[in-house]
Enzyme design. Structure first.
Site, PDB file in Angstrom:
ATOM      1  N   ALA A 165       0.812  -1.209   0.000  1.00  0.00           N
ATOM      2  CA  ALA A 165       0.000   0.000   0.000  1.00  0.00           C
ATOM      3  C   ALA A 165       0.850   1.265   0.000  1.00  0.00           C
ATOM      4  CB  ALA A 165      -0.903  -0.006   1.228  1.00  0.00           C
ATOM      5  N   LYS A 166       2.092   1.144   0.449  1.00  0.00           N
ATOM      6  CA  LYS A 166       3.031   2.279   0.507  1.00  0.00           C
ATOM      7  C   LYS A 166       2.388   3.498   1.160  1.00  0.00           C
ATOM      8  CE  LYS A 166       5.805   0.346  -3.209  1.00  0.00           C
ATOM      9  NZ  LYS A 166       4.963  -0.734  -3.760  1.00  0.00           N
TER      10      LYS A 166
END
Lengths: 271, 271
Positions: free
Chosen positions: A92-93
């Site tokens: 998802a960073k």
């Protein structure tokens, strides 16, 4: 899932393969378009075909988010379908100020029940810390990524003579432990993996970029493996899009098995 | 929305206020819990109460993501409800390798129709570029954030004697233009805003941290305003949680109006 269980899985399956579930509706076999939830149906068959050879699954959240609320439902169903002994990574960073990062942590560790989430380091300690407060959950922090643009900032040298990714590794290694933090280390830079391994000898690395992005598995193992393996090597497109017809799952299985066999040989050699 | 329309709105309303829709179910007035979609109902009433004074709305995506697919529906309904002449910001802090950033861009610019999205710079040019390919859409890049942890990496000095945030500003200013890129510049560092303004004289800044995070509006305007205003100053909690009872919307209106009036005076002074 804790580190010990993860290492046990790696030994049991003789594999450190992570399968990237970057499921793009426009790339899945046409016959699945008729299904009520084509993305989930695709993932389900991929999981069935590859779960003997993989120790982790990593859905890239962008692929689901792009589909709106329905995409999140496909993601939740996919997560529920993954066998419980397999490590799950929400790629998802994310990363935001403290109270907001707490909500992202809640989204991925409670609302959904991922084992880990990838986090961007730019905002510093208070953007990462909230993710570390969950027992047996993991932060996988971006350190040195495999894309061309990684040069723009990650390789900038500081006055202390250290590239930014080294500052990120050294500082963040004091925030968490090898029991709750891993690092993203790009595989297209074989020589760099040894450099990173020196700085953080004990942490697991999530290595993208083997396969489609061109990294060599052998080089990664040689430079990055530690006494508990310490590697999760991801392959996405090379496995899930190995074929685009009725036989896509069998083709995915064959690619996953091929990688697992390479990994088995490397584990035997280096462990 | 393009830069010209945004500036016109700022002049028309004599305001550069952005209202942060960081809507937390546990903090909204209890009488709304009975509604079918309490988060949307809250946002709707906040929008009705504040839209005369605000030129932008900024939902922080974490608050919606933490609620699962239902949260995304509340977000979509909220976005649809915002009047079309008001600038919308998806405060998502996304960023990934190129093909994945394209999907995030699609999620926020097509699946939903936000005007802009906040993006983290760590992965470099190819993580930002895909967002810049959409006409009249904006990247709002993290430069210097307002949280404590911003010191960890953003202030590291490079061998060229530049702090990392300056490297980010200088490099990224060549990727986009003041017509499709803004910067997040934290307001808790008044003196720093002048420094950033010197580096990027023409870009808009999204300034969080006025109010709950303790920045001064006067100082921000003095140091950051340019000939087209060049500022969107955000307030979230100070407005949306001004009261927690039946009068929450009226209380929000009053807080928004107070800020708008301060802003009007500052626009008259500096423009």
């Amino acid at each position: 899932m804790n580190r010990e269980s993860l290492f046990r899985e790696i030994q049991k399956k003789a594999s450190f393969l992570c399968v990237g579930l970057d499921t793009d509706f426009s790339k899945i076999p046409p016959h699945l378009h008729r299904e009520e939830d084509p993305v989930f149906e695709f993932n389900k068959q991929i999981i069935d075909a590859t779960s003997d050879f993989a120790v982790a699954y990593k859905p890239n959240i962008a692929f689901y988010e792009a589909l709106g609320p329905k995409g999140w439902e496909s993601l939740q169903k996919t997560l529920d379908y993954i066998p419980k002994d397999i490590f799950t990574i929400a790629d998802a960073k994310r990363g935001d100020i403290g109270n907001t990062s707490s909500l992202y942590a809640k989204a991925f560790f409670e609302t959904m029940e991922f084992d880990s989430v990838t986090v961007a380091p730019y905002m510093g300690v208070d953007s990462v810390q909230p993710f570390l407060e969950f027992k047996d959950k993991w932060v996988i922090l971006l350190a040195l990524t495999s894309n061309e643009g990684s040069k723009d900032f990650q390789l900038i040298t500081s006055q202390d003579g250290k590239p930014l990714f080294q500052e990120v590794l050294e500082k963040s290694a004091t925030w968490g432990t090898p029991e709750n933090m891993m690092y993203v280390v790009g595989a297209t830079r074989g020589e760099k993996i040894a450099e990173v391994r020196k700085i953080v000898p004990d942490h697991f690395f999530l290595v993208p970029g083997v396969g489609a992005q061109g990294g060599s598995l052998k080089e990664v193992a040689q430079n990055g493996m530690n006494s508990q393996c310490g590697l999760l090597v991801n392959s996405s497109r090379g496995i899930i899009y190995a074929a685009n017809d009725l036989n896509f799952a069998a083709a995915a299985k064959s690619e996953a098995k091929k990688l697992q066999q390479e990994m088995e040989a490397l584990l035997n050699k280096h462990l």
